[in-house]
Scaffold this motif. Sequence first.
Motif, PDB file in Angstrom:
ATOM      1  N   GLU A 128       0.866  -1.169   0.000  1.00  0.00           N
ATOM      2  CA  GLU A 128       0.000   0.000   0.000  1.00  0.00           C
ATOM      3  C   GLU A 128       0.909   1.228   0.000  1.00  0.00           C
ATOM      4  OE1 GLU A 128      -3.280   0.117  -0.066  1.00  0.00           O
ATOM      5  OE2 GLU A 128      -3.995  -1.834   0.628  1.00  0.00           O
ATOM      6  N   PRO A 134       4.733  -0.062   8.724  1.00  0.00           N
ATOM      7  CA  PRO A 134       3.942   0.337   9.888  1.00  0.00           C
ATOM      8  C   PRO A 134       2.437   0.110   9.731  1.00  0.00           C
ATOM      9  CG  PRO A 134       4.630   2.286   8.665  1.00  0.00           C
ATOM     10  CD  PRO A 134       5.317   1.103   8.037  1.00  0.00           C
ATOM     11  N   LYS A 135       1.967  -0.180   8.528  1.00  0.00           N
ATOM     12  CA  LYS A 135       0.513  -0.297   8.330  1.00  0.00           C
ATOM     13  C   LYS A 135       0.009  -1.730   8.455  1.00  0.00           C
ATOM     14  CE  LYS A 135      -3.354   1.846   7.092  1.00  0.00           C
ATOM     15  NZ  LYS A 135      -3.917   2.939   7.872  1.00  0.00           N
ATOM     16  N   HIS A 136       0.684  -2.657   7.779  1.00  0.00           N
ATOM     17  CA  HIS A 136       0.170  -4.034   7.745  1.00  0.00           C
ATOM     18  C   HIS A 136       1.203  -5.061   8.177  1.00  0.00           C
ATOM     19  CE1 HIS A 136      -2.321  -1.871   4.705  1.00  0.00           C
ATOM     20  NE2 HIS A 136      -3.251  -2.382   5.480  1.00  0.00           N
ATOM     21  N   ASN A 137       2.318  -4.602   8.693  1.00  0.00           N
ATOM     22  CA  ASN A 137       3.325  -5.508   9.239  1.00  0.00           C
ATOM     23  C   ASN A 137       3.984  -6.399   8.189  1.00  0.00           C
ATOM     24  OD1 ASN A 137       0.832  -5.244  11.222  1.00  0.00           O
ATOM     25  ND2 ASN A 137       2.661  -5.173  12.481  1.00  0.00           N
ATOM     26  N   TRP A 163      -4.282   8.398   7.128  1.00  0.00           N
ATOM     27  CA  TRP A 163      -5.107   8.445   8.344  1.00  0.00           C
ATOM     28  C   TRP A 163      -4.425   9.303   9.408  1.00  0.00           C
ATOM     29  CZ3 TRP A 163      -9.710   5.578   9.655  1.00  0.00           C
ATOM     30  CH2 TRP A 163     -10.246   4.882   8.571  1.00  0.00           C
ATOM     31  N   HIS A 193      -7.497  -2.815   7.999  1.00  0.00           N
ATOM     32  CA  HIS A 193      -6.602  -1.785   8.536  1.00  0.00           C
ATOM     33  C   HIS A 193      -6.358  -0.665   7.523  1.00  0.00           C
ATOM     34  CE1 HIS A 193      -5.230  -2.796  12.594  1.00  0.00           C
ATOM     35  NE2 HIS A 193      -5.650  -4.002  12.272  1.00  0.00           N
ATOM     36  N   THR A 194      -6.340  -0.991   6.250  1.00  0.00           N
ATOM     37  CA  THR A 194      -6.158   0.057   5.233  1.00  0.00           C
ATOM     38  C   THR A 194      -7.370   0.971   5.196  1.00  0.00           C
ATOM     39  OG1 THR A 194      -4.927  -1.500   3.879  1.00  0.00           O
ATOM     40  CG2 THR A 194      -5.715   0.475   2.782  1.00  0.00           C
ATOM     41  N   HIS A 201      -9.255   7.269  13.219  1.00  0.00           N
ATOM     42  CA  HIS A 201      -9.741   6.129  14.019  1.00  0.00           C
ATOM     43  C   HIS A 201     -10.427   6.574  15.303  1.00  0.00           C
ATOM     44  CE1 HIS A 201      -6.644   3.915  11.540  1.00  0.00           C
ATOM     45  NE2 HIS A 201      -7.728   3.194  11.369  1.00  0.00           N
ATOM     46  N   PRO A 249      -0.722  -0.347  14.491  1.00  0.00           N
ATOM     47  CA  PRO A 249      -0.847  -1.814  14.511  1.00  0.00           C
ATOM     48  C   PRO A 249       0.465  -2.554  14.748  1.00  0.00           C
ATOM     49  CG  PRO A 249      -1.186  -0.932  12.296  1.00  0.00           C
ATOM     50  CD  PRO A 249      -1.101   0.247  13.210  1.00  0.00           C
TER      51      PRO A 249
END
Lengths: 104, 366
Positions: free
Chosen positions: A48, A65-68, B33, B141-142, B264, B294
């Motif tokens: 992403e 940092p967003k989805h590991n 975000w 999460h996106t 969030h 996360p």
Amino acid sequence: MPQWIRACATDDINPEDLIRFDHDGDTYAIYHAPDGRFYATAGRCTHEDVHLCDGLVMGHLIECPKHNGQFDYRTGEAKRSPVCVNLKTFPVKVEAGTVFIGLT
Amino acid sequence: MTAAPFPVGQRDYSLVGPDSRRAVEIGLASAEWYHSDVPRAVMKDLMKRTDGPAIRDTILWFALLIGGAWGGIYFWGTWACVPFLFVYSVIYGSSCDSRWHECGHGTAFRTPWMNDVIYQIASFMVMRNPVTWRWSHARHHTDTYIVGRDAEIAWMRPPKTLTNFLALFDVIGATRSLLILARNATGRLTPDEKDFVPESEWGKMILAARIHMAIYAATIAVALATWSWLPLMLIGLPRIYGSWHMVMCGHLQHAGLAENVLDHRLNTRTVYMNPISRYIYWNMNYHIEHHMFPMVPYHALPRLHEVIKADLPPPNLSILDGYREVFASLRRQKTDPEYYLRKTLPPSAKPYREEFHTLNIARSNT
């Protein structure tokens, strides 16, 4: 032959950490590995559109940092889903306490 | 009443419908975000991985599973089996969700194979295809609660309160999960699944579903051979009769809050909980904190909460307090699907990111 661009001073990055470097409209990530070496990759995750500069460096891995998702920042290899596409890497040289990134 | 940040009208929650296309067009998909400010050194410390807490919790997890199963088998046929199966079922049918979740993020353990092993076990317990759900959760999460993008929106508007609360003993959810696994096992994938799972993973999805279905088939065979419900009480059915805690906590995460926002603090809820629930739920009650960052492991979320709580809406003080808020908001949404609960931020907090929403309204009107 790459054009060597000054990215930062060596002590701008803590060991086992990274910083963001922007140049000519593009963004990069510069890493300070635990063994003292420096590396550079494209700045944004291939999964992403998230910059890796807020990620976590663990050994030679950078975790997004967003989805590991994880990459080996030495080779750019995607190591953990959800990343599937490798990260572009760039040559780096260190001279007199300055880190240079090689761009073509 | 609080108006929705921009008009949504008739919603289409599928991932291939008009709301999905619209979210992409107006910049809500894969967007930037809001994040609370945390100094890099503090964040690095919070993100640090370690095996210790998760190994300790997992030893207890297996001890409770084995002890509960032993008591259930030993006392089967008498009332004495009930407390053992109660514990076993909650550990199986509820804590599987949090273990699946944390190990899916890869944050529970420092050692990757430990995350992977527990992820596979917990995926089986919670009846989720381990491949599909890894990708659907990445999308969650996106695009958290972005209509047409997030595959994990539990409370679609207008809310179907009865249906969702019947799910407390998750008959509907578990049945649906089993049917999805059965469909995947035959090699069939839906357009939604094809939308968020890369094609390179489809074969793994089908294989995982076949393994899960084979274990269920073997369990049913043993139950028939022994003419006893006991095998099913230990494998499969706890996902239904022990899922109440998972559902109870899960509903608190986003219900009654905003959709189609990029902050969030507007669409996620943090709730203070008792230590037992926090063990079962692995601290996911700090849910705003988890969504914002996360990469922070579950065991560091209470510390993260202390660091950023001045920038967050006040947390709910208990599960009961959270449900009071949820019910009030859902009642309003029954008659006014545009309503959402907008919490007042403390004076120390940065304002909600109105400019994101204003920008999107402007885009949607052009």
